[in-house]
Design a protein around this motif. Structure first.
Motif, PDB file in Angstrom:
ATOM      1  N   VAL A 134     -38.417  71.595  -4.175  1.00 49.55           N
ATOM      2  CA  VAL A 134     -39.731  70.949  -4.113  1.00 49.55           C
ATOM      3  C   VAL A 134     -40.274  71.052  -2.691  1.00 49.55           C
ATOM      4  O   VAL A 134     -41.456  71.354  -2.476  1.00 49.55           O
ATOM      5  N   ALA A 135     -39.405  70.818  -1.711  1.00 49.14           N
ATOM      6  CA  ALA A 135     -39.835  70.878  -0.311  1.00 49.14           C
ATOM      7  C   ALA A 135     -40.322  72.267   0.075  1.00 49.14           C
ATOM      8  O   ALA A 135     -41.222  72.413   0.905  1.00 49.14           O
ATOM      9  N   VAL A 136     -39.721  73.318  -0.514  1.00 48.88           N
ATOM     10  CA  VAL A 136     -40.152  74.691  -0.238  1.00 48.88           C
ATOM     11  C   VAL A 136     -41.634  74.855  -0.557  1.00 48.88           C
ATOM     12  O   VAL A 136     -42.403  75.423   0.231  1.00 48.88           O
ATOM     13  N   SER A 137     -42.051  74.335  -1.700  1.00 47.72           N
ATOM     14  CA  SER A 137     -43.462  74.455  -2.100  1.00 47.72           C
ATOM     15  C   SER A 137     -44.348  73.472  -1.349  1.00 47.72           C
ATOM     16  O   SER A 137     -45.497  73.796  -1.010  1.00 47.72           O
ATOM     17  N   LEU A 138     -43.837  72.272  -1.059  1.00 43.77           N
ATOM     18  CA  LEU A 138     -44.637  71.286  -0.329  1.00 43.77           C
ATOM     19  C   LEU A 138     -45.023  71.802   1.053  1.00 43.77           C
ATOM     20  O   LEU A 138     -46.160  71.602   1.510  1.00 43.77           O
ATOM     21  N   ASP A 139     -44.107  72.465   1.730  1.00 41.45           N
ATOM     22  CA  ASP A 139     -44.403  73.010   3.055  1.00 41.45           C
ATOM     23  C   ASP A 139     -45.566  73.990   2.987  1.00 41.45           C
ATOM     24  O   ASP A 139     -46.471  73.981   3.835  1.00 41.45           O
ATOM     25  N   GLU A 140     -45.578  74.826   1.952  1.00 35.91           N
ATOM     26  CA  GLU A 140     -46.667  75.807   1.805  1.00 35.91           C
ATOM     27  C   GLU A 140     -47.986  75.134   1.413  1.00 35.91           C
ATOM     28  O   GLU A 140     -49.061  75.561   1.840  1.00 35.91           O
TER      29      GLU A 140
ATOM     30  N   GLY B 252     -29.965  67.439   6.282  1.00 37.06           N
ATOM     31  CA  GLY B 252     -29.662  66.845   7.579  1.00 37.06           C
ATOM     32  C   GLY B 252     -30.830  66.991   8.542  1.00 37.06           C
ATOM     33  O   GLY B 252     -31.614  67.933   8.459  1.00 37.06           O
ATOM     34  N   ALA B 253     -30.932  66.053   9.471  1.00 37.19           N
ATOM     35  CA  ALA B 253     -32.088  65.992  10.379  1.00 37.19           C
ATOM     36  C   ALA B 253     -32.160  67.169  11.337  1.00 37.19           C
ATOM     37  O   ALA B 253     -33.239  67.483  11.855  1.00 37.19           O
ATOM     38  N   ASN B 254     -31.032  67.826  11.585  1.00 38.67           N
ATOM     39  CA  ASN B 254     -31.012  68.911  12.565  1.00 38.67           C
ATOM     40  C   ASN B 254     -30.956  70.293  11.921  1.00 38.67           C
ATOM     41  O   ASN B 254     -30.488  71.251  12.542  1.00 38.67           O
ATOM     42  N   HIS B 255     -31.439  70.398  10.706  1.00 42.14           N
ATOM     43  CA  HIS B 255     -31.455  71.692  10.033  1.00 42.14           C
ATOM     44  C   HIS B 255     -32.712  72.468  10.432  1.00 42.14           C
ATOM     45  O   HIS B 255     -33.789  71.882  10.596  1.00 42.14           O
ATOM     46  N   PRO B 256     -32.621  73.802  10.594  1.00 44.60           N
ATOM     47  CA  PRO B 256     -33.803  74.581  11.006  1.00 44.60           C
ATOM     48  C   PRO B 256     -34.965  74.496  10.040  1.00 44.60           C
ATOM     49  O   PRO B 256     -36.122  74.654  10.447  1.00 44.60           O
ATOM     50  N   LYS B 257     -34.694  74.262   8.745  1.00 43.65           N
ATOM     51  CA  LYS B 257     -35.794  74.107   7.790  1.00 43.65           C
ATOM     52  C   LYS B 257     -36.573  72.818   8.057  1.00 43.65           C
ATOM     53  O   LYS B 257     -37.779  72.746   7.818  1.00 43.65           O
ATOM     54  N   VAL B 258     -35.891  71.797   8.545  1.00 47.26           N
ATOM     55  CA  VAL B 258     -36.567  70.566   8.968  1.00 47.26           C
ATOM     56  C   VAL B 258     -37.420  70.865  10.189  1.00 47.26           C
ATOM     57  O   VAL B 258     -38.563  70.403  10.303  1.00 47.26           O
ATOM     58  N   ALA B 259     -36.874  71.659  11.102  1.00 51.82           N
ATOM     59  CA  ALA B 259     -37.604  71.996  12.335  1.00 51.82           C
ATOM     60  C   ALA B 259     -38.904  72.737  12.039  1.00 51.82           C
ATOM     61  O   ALA B 259     -39.917  72.523  12.714  1.00 51.82           O
ATOM     62  N   MET B 260     -38.902  73.613  11.034  1.00 57.43           N
ATOM     63  CA  MET B 260     -40.123  74.362  10.725  1.00 57.43           C
ATOM     64  C   MET B 260     -41.222  73.432  10.201  1.00 57.43           C
ATOM     65  O   MET B 260     -42.390  73.614  10.530  1.00 57.43           O
ATOM     66  N   VAL B 261     -40.844  72.430   9.420  1.00 58.24           N
ATOM     67  CA  VAL B 261     -41.839  71.454   8.965  1.00 58.24           C
ATOM     68  C   VAL B 261     -42.354  70.654  10.163  1.00 58.24           C
ATOM     69  O   VAL B 261     -43.546  70.352  10.262  1.00 58.24           O
TER      70      VAL B 261
ATOM     71  N   PHE C 186     -46.505  67.419   4.558  1.00 62.80           N
ATOM     72  CA  PHE C 186     -45.458  67.858   5.480  1.00 62.80           C
ATOM     73  C   PHE C 186     -44.389  66.774   5.654  1.00 62.80           C
ATOM     74  O   PHE C 186     -43.192  67.076   5.689  1.00 62.80           O
ATOM     75  N   ASN C 187     -44.823  65.536   5.784  1.00 65.43           N
ATOM     76  CA  ASN C 187     -43.859  64.446   5.964  1.00 65.43           C
ATOM     77  C   ASN C 187     -42.995  64.249   4.726  1.00 65.43           C
ATOM     78  O   ASN C 187     -41.805  63.911   4.844  1.00 65.43           O
ATOM     79  N   GLU C 188     -43.557  64.476   3.546  1.00 62.97           N
ATOM     80  CA  GLU C 188     -42.761  64.397   2.326  1.00 62.97           C
ATOM     81  C   GLU C 188     -41.708  65.510   2.313  1.00 62.97           C
ATOM     82  O   GLU C 188     -40.535  65.272   1.971  1.00 62.97           O
ATOM     83  N   ALA C 189     -42.126  66.713   2.696  1.00 59.19           N
ATOM     84  CA  ALA C 189     -41.176  67.832   2.765  1.00 59.19           C
ATOM     85  C   ALA C 189     -40.086  67.553   3.793  1.00 59.19           C
ATOM     86  O   ALA C 189     -38.899  67.827   3.555  1.00 59.19           O
ATOM     87  N   ARG C 190     -40.478  66.995   4.929  1.00 58.84           N
ATOM     88  CA  ARG C 190     -39.492  66.666   5.971  1.00 58.84           C
ATOM     89  C   ARG C 190     -38.494  65.626   5.472  1.00 58.84           C
ATOM     90  O   ARG C 190     -37.281  65.750   5.714  1.00 58.84           O
TER      91      ARG C 190
ATOM     92  N   GLY D 202     -42.118  81.872   2.296  1.00 54.77           N
ATOM     93  CA  GLY D 202     -43.565  81.844   2.471  1.00 54.77           C
ATOM     94  C   GLY D 202     -43.949  81.905   3.941  1.00 54.77           C
ATOM     95  O   GLY D 202     -43.256  82.499   4.768  1.00 54.77           O
ATOM     96  N   ILE D 203     -45.053  81.268   4.277  1.00 53.45           N
ATOM     97  CA  ILE D 203     -45.526  81.261   5.662  1.00 53.45           C
ATOM     98  C   ILE D 203     -44.581  80.429   6.523  1.00 53.45           C
ATOM     99  O   ILE D 203     -44.214  80.822   7.623  1.00 53.45           O
ATOM    100  N   GLU D 204     -44.242  79.251   6.063  1.00 50.91           N
ATOM    101  CA  GLU D 204     -43.230  78.348   6.620  1.00 50.91           C
ATOM    102  C   GLU D 204     -43.562  77.762   7.974  1.00 50.91           C
ATOM    103  O   GLU D 204     -43.374  76.578   8.204  1.00 50.91           O
ATOM    104  N   CYS D 205     -44.012  78.566   8.949  1.00 45.23           N
ATOM    105  CA  CYS D 205     -44.063  78.128  10.339  1.00 45.23           C
ATOM    106  C   CYS D 205     -45.363  78.601  10.997  1.00 45.23           C
ATOM    107  O   CYS D 205     -45.540  79.791  11.261  1.00 45.23           O
ATOM    108  N   LEU D 206     -46.289  77.688  11.271  1.00 47.73           N
ATOM    109  CA  LEU D 206     -47.610  78.017  11.801  1.00 47.73           C
ATOM    110  C   LEU D 206     -47.572  78.371  13.283  1.00 47.73           C
ATOM    111  O   LEU D 206     -46.765  77.835  14.044  1.00 47.73           O
TER     112      LEU D 206
END
Length: 413
Positions: free
Chosen positions: A264-270, A300-309, A288-292, A87-91
Motif C-alpha cells: 500500500v505504501a508503494v502506491s501511496l508514495d506515488e 523500521g525507521a531507518n530503512h531507505p524506503k522510509v528515507a525516500m518518503v 506521504f505521512n501515511e506511507a511513512r 516508480g518515481i519514489e524520490c523527488l
C-alpha cells in the motif's frame, strides 16, 4: 556522513550479482559470496544465503552476534511471477537558476529515471507471510533485534511480494524459459520504451485478475498490475492518467493485502508525488505521512524506503515555505540512505546511488537558499561525481548540479 569512495564502491558492487529477493517496498537485496568492505576495500567472505538475508539484506555480523538463522534455503523463488516496477519514489528540486514549478520538478525527475527504464524493473513473486515467522526449529530469533520486529510485522500478512532486480535475476537465471512469456514480453516493451505496448499487456492482465479474482493469486496481483500501469503512464508523461490509477491500485491493495501492508505504501508514495505536481501540498503531506507510518511499522525507521518518503515530505515543506523543516528532514533522509549504502544492503546500486544523490542535492539546495555556501559547495561537489557515474556527463541533472555548484562556489570564495 559517508566517504564518497564508499558510494563508488557500491556502484561496482551492484554489478554481476547473484540472486535473492526482498519484499517490495523494502528495497531489493542480493547475496554475493564477496562484496567490497565499506572500510578499507578488503574482500570479505559471506555466510550462505538464507531466507532472512534474502528478505532483510546482507548481514555483516558473524556467529552468535548475528540474529539471522544459519540454515540455507533455496534461492530459486517460487509463487506467482509478475513484473514489479519502481516508480518515481524520490523527488528532485533541480537548479536554483532554473526555478521550476512542482509539476516541472516531477517531470524532470521522471526524465532522469526514464533514460534507462530497465533500472526500474524487477521480477516479482508472491510468497506467504507465514514464511517470515521469526522462528527457526522452534528457537525464536532474539526479540531485541530490528530484524525480528520487521519479520513479526510482515509475517502477519497472508501474502507479501518479493522482488528481484532484473539484472540480478538475469544473471542468476539466464535461461529465458524461467520467465513467463507474458512477463518477458512486458519487460522487453518497457526496456524498449514501448510504453503503449506494455500498457496493453498490463491491461489484459488486469482485466483477467479483476474478472476472475478467485483464480490463483489474481486478487492480490490486480493492485500490483494497476500500479504498474500507473508507473508506465507516468514514464510516458501521462500524469492525468497516472494519478487515478495509483489511487485505484492503493484501494485494491488495501482490500486484499491489508490497510498497512508495505505494498500500500508503494502506491501511496506515488500518489503523494502526483499530488505534489498538482501543488496540493497539504494532501500530498497527508499521503506521504501515511506511507511513512506504514513503512516505519513494517520496515523500521531507518530503512531507505522510509528515507525516500521523508525526502518527498521535505520537498513539500520547501514548497510550503518552511525551509528549516525541509533542511532538517532532507538531512535525516540523506543520513539514512547513506548508512544503508555503507552496509551494502541493495542490489540496485546505481538506482540507489541516484536516490542518495537526489536527496543530498536537495539538502545542498536548501543550504544554498539559506546562504550556507560552504556546506552547499561540499555537498554538490561530492554528489556531482556520483551523478556523473550513473547518468554520464550530459544529462540535465548534471547541468543542474553544476549550476548550483557554480553559485555556491562564487559566493563562498
Amino acid at each position: 556522513g559517508i566517504d564518497i569512495a564508499v558510494l563508488f564502491k557500491m556502484v561496482e558492487g551492484g554489478r554481476g550479482l547473484s540472486s535473492a529477493g526482498s519484499p517490495r517496498g523494502m528495497g531489493k537485496t542480493t547475496h554475493q559470496s564477496h562484496l567490497p568492505s565499506p572500510i578499507g576495500g578488503k574482500q570479505i567472505a559471506r555466510k550462505p544465503l538464507t531466507l532472512m538475508t534474502a528478505v532483510f539484506g546482507e548481514c555483516f555480523c558473524y556467529g552468535s552476534r548475528c540474529p539471522i538463522p544459519e540454515e540455507t534455503v533455496s534461492s530459486k523463488p517460487h509463487g506467482s511471477q509478475f513484473v514489479a516496477l519502481d516508480g518515481i519514489e524520490c523527488l528532485a528540486l533541480g537548479a536554483m537558476t532554473d526555478e521550476q514549478t512542482p509539476k516541472q520538478r516531477v517531470i524532470e525527475t521522471v526524465r532522469q529515471l526514464s533514460t534507462q527504464p530497465e533500472r526500474l524493473i524487477s521480477v516479482g513473486y508472491l510468497m506467504e507471510g507465514a514464511e517470515l515467522a521469526p522462528t527457526t526449529n522452534g528457537s525464536p530469533i532474539s526479540a531485541n533485534t530490528s530484524t525480528h520486529r520487521n519479520m513479526e510485522a510482515l509475517a502477519k500478512y497472508d501474502r507479501i511480494t518479493m522482488s528481484i532486480p532484473l539484472e540480478v535475476w538475469s544473471n542468476s537465471y539466464p535461461n529465458e524459459r524461467d520467465l513467463r512469456r507474458d512477463v518477458r514480453k512486458t519487460i522487453d516493451h518497457i526496456k524498449g520504451k514501448e510504453f503503449d505496448l506494455a500498457l496493453q499487456e498490463f491491461d489484459s492482465r488486469r482485466k483477467e485478475q479483476i474478472g476472475l479474482p478467485n483464480q490463483g493469486e489474481n486478487k492480490y496481483l490486480a493492485g500490483v498490475t494497476v500500479h504498474n500501469m500507473a508507473v508506465v503512464n507516468a514514464l510516458a508523461g501521462r500524469d492525468d492518467v497516472a494519478l487515478p490509477l495509483f489511487q485505484e491500485a492503493a484501494k485494491l491493495k488495501r482490500r486484499t493485502f491489508g490497510k498497512e501492508h508495505p505494498e500500500v505504501a508503494v502506491s501511496l508514495d506515488e500518489i503523494g508525488i502526483q499530488l505534489f505536481a498538482q501543488e496540493k501540498f497539504e494532501e500530498a503531506l497527508t499521503v506521504f505521512n501515511e506511507a511513512r507510518t506504514i513503512r516505519t511499522k513494517t520496515l523500521g525507521a531507518n530503512h531507505p524506503k522510509v528515507a525516500m518518503v521523508m525526502n518527498n515530505i521535505a520537498c513539500c515543506n520547501f514548497q510550503m515555505g518552511d525551509s528549516l523543516a525541509a533542511l532538517e528532514t532532507f538531512k535525516e533522509a540523506r543520513d539514512i540512505q547513506q548508512q544503508s549504502l555503507a552496509m551494502g544492503s541493495s542490489a540496485k546500486a546505481n538506482l540507489d546511488l541516484l536516490h542518495v544523490a537526489t536527496t543530498s542535492c536537495n539538502y545542498g539546495y536548501m543550504h544554498l537558499r539559506l546562504k550556507h555556501y560552504e556546506e552547499a559547495q561540499t555537498i554538490f561537489e561530492e554528489n556531482l561525481l556520483v551523478q556523473q557515474s550513473v547518468l554520464g556527463d550530459h544529462h540535465k541533472t548534471i547541468k543542474d548540479t553544476l549550476s548550483n555548484l557554480e553559485i555556491a562556489s562564487a559566493f563562498h570564495s
